[in-house]
Design an enzyme around this catalytic site. Structure first.
Site, PDB file in Angstrom:
ATOM      1  N   SER A 115      45.041  35.580  -2.823  1.00  0.00           N
ATOM      2  CA  SER A 115      46.377  35.504  -3.404  1.00  0.00           C
ATOM      3  C   SER A 115      46.300  35.791  -4.904  1.00  0.00           C
ATOM      4  O   SER A 115      45.710  36.771  -5.316  1.00  0.00           O
ATOM      5  CB  SER A 115      47.017  34.143  -3.092  1.00  0.00           C
ATOM      6  OG  SER A 115      48.400  34.143  -3.396  1.00  0.00           O
ATOM      7  N   GLU A 248      46.794  43.654   0.462  1.00  0.00           N
ATOM      8  CA  GLU A 248      47.681  42.891   1.340  1.00  0.00           C
ATOM      9  C   GLU A 248      48.915  42.499   0.549  1.00  0.00           C
ATOM     10  O   GLU A 248      48.869  42.303  -0.654  1.00  0.00           O
ATOM     11  CB  GLU A 248      46.971  41.667   1.935  1.00  0.00           C
ATOM     12  CG  GLU A 248      46.425  40.667   0.925  1.00  0.00           C
ATOM     13  CD  GLU A 248      47.327  39.470   0.685  1.00  0.00           C
ATOM     14  OE1 GLU A 248      48.333  39.323   1.418  1.00  0.00           O
ATOM     15  OE2 GLU A 248      47.020  38.687  -0.229  1.00  0.00           O
ATOM     16  N   HIS A 317      47.555  36.714   3.653  1.00  0.00           N
ATOM     17  CA  HIS A 317      48.308  35.470   3.800  1.00  0.00           C
ATOM     18  C   HIS A 317      48.678  35.094   5.228  1.00  0.00           C
ATOM     19  O   HIS A 317      49.251  34.028   5.443  1.00  0.00           O
ATOM     20  CB  HIS A 317      49.583  35.542   2.943  1.00  0.00           C
ATOM     21  CG  HIS A 317      49.323  35.405   1.476  1.00  0.00           C
ATOM     22  ND1 HIS A 317      48.729  36.389   0.726  1.00  0.00           N
ATOM     23  CD2 HIS A 317      49.589  34.386   0.608  1.00  0.00           C
ATOM     24  CE1 HIS A 317      48.634  35.998  -0.531  1.00  0.00           C
ATOM     25  NE2 HIS A 317      49.151  34.785  -0.633  1.00  0.00           N
TER      26      HIS A 317
END
Length: 345
Positions: A115, A248, A317
């Site tokens: 993240s 991502e 995620h």
């Protein structure tokens, strides 16, 4: 700059925990304690930082304190790994306060997570030459039941140098992103069959080779064009081996994803890569056929690339996810909507 790999973790080593982005609120301290206990049960000594157990305005502390503590942990010789609890939102505030010249002269140690931590992983590899681990966050390692894909982080962190680590596609993934951390007893809810896909829609086998580089697109798109995100230079340095870019998307809607990918194109990120890996997207998709979808965004920006593009991989995620090492030589094999990644540490 050559990529330098940290020493493998072993019992008795010290792992420091600090939150360079968002801290852990009081309601989740029990889960944090469980994650710490899991480290201790593997034989590690755990050191807590000051920037950890508070969260205010999307951060654990002011940027100066976060940067100072992170630099201290990354440069202390008695600390062998830094494992933040999770990512967050505002790690970018501390980038200019970190001394990447000093870090380039410092023995690397494992720095893991995903993240917003990609904001730090990427320049650590690009500017300091550190191999960094994009994979499960610490808060995802403390459940009583941890799935095999998530457990794969230890096959990387504890592997001797020169080891080839093989990770396979998960059989099932969760139906949505992890909200904070998985269930303390049962872990992730892995109910959806995993299917890796080719963007070109073909079903033939693929092999992609090169050094891995990438992370969370939401934050990497902000680094492109700066000294902290100079992927074209990294590709030039490793042109003989090739570079595999992996990304991502966590929050960007399809149109914003399209803009972010085109921004990377304009900054030359796709000019010299040997392949692109895209994780399962966690952001909302188009609600009607008249609107751009997540697949439309990928096809628009990446569909004409002269290199393979795989998507819906175990990255990001939507758990579980592979543990990918920025800077590691890797071979990616795709066959029958599944695949494997073999990394040389």
């Amino acid at each position: 700059m050559p990529v330098r790999f940290p020493a493998p973790l072993k019992p008795g080593d010290t792992i420091a925990i600090t939150a360079p982005s968002t801290g852990v609120p009081a309601a989740l301290h029990t889960q944090l304690d469980g994650a710490k206990q899991a480290l201790e049960q593997r034989g590690f000594i755990v050191l807590e930082g000051e920037c950890l157990r508070t969260s205010y305005k999307n951060k654990s502390a002011d940027k100066a304190l976060r940067a100072r503590e992170l630099m201290s942990f990354l440069t202390r010789p008695d600390i062998h790994a830094v494992m933040p609890p999770w990512g967050g939102d505002l790690a970018i505030e501390i980038l200019e306060l970190l001394d990447f010249t000093l870090l380039s002269q410092t023995q690397p140690k494992w720095f893991s997570g995903y993240s917003d931590l990609s904001t730090l992983h990427f320049p650590l590899t690009m500017l300091a030459g550190w191999a960094t681990l994009h994979g499960p966050n610490l808060m995802e390692l403390g459940s009583q039941q941890v799935d095999q894909t998530t457990q794969g982080i230890w096959s990387v962190l504890e592997a001797p140098r020169g080891t080839q680590v093989e990770q396979r596609a998960s059989q099932y993934h969760q139906d949505g992103p992890c909200q904070g951390c998985p269930d303390a007893k049962t872990g992730f809810r892995l109910t959806q069959p995993t299917r890796w896909k080719r963007l070109d829609g073909l079903h033939g086998n693929l092999e992609i080779h090169g050094r891995l580089a990438g992370g969370c697109l939401d934050t990497l798109a902000r680094l492109a064009g700066t000294r902290f995100g100079n992927l074209p230079r990294f590709c030039e340095q490793h042109q003989q081996e090739g570079v595999i870019l992996y990304i991502e998307n966590v929050e960007m809607n399809p149109c914003e994803l399209t803009r972010a990918l085109y921004s990377l194109r304009l900054h030359g990120w796709f000019h010299a890569v040997s392949g692109v890996l895209v994780g399962r997207h966690a952001a909302p998709d188009a609600s009607t056929p008249e609107h751009q979808s997540q697949w439309d965004a990928l096809n628009s920006a990446l569909g004409d690339l002269p290199v393979p593009v795989l998507y819906d991989l175990d990255i990001g995620h939507i758990p579980p996810q592979l543990s990918l090492v920025n800077g590691a030589l890797a071979a990616v094999y795709f066959q029958d909507n599944a695949g494997q990644v073999v990394q040389t540490l």
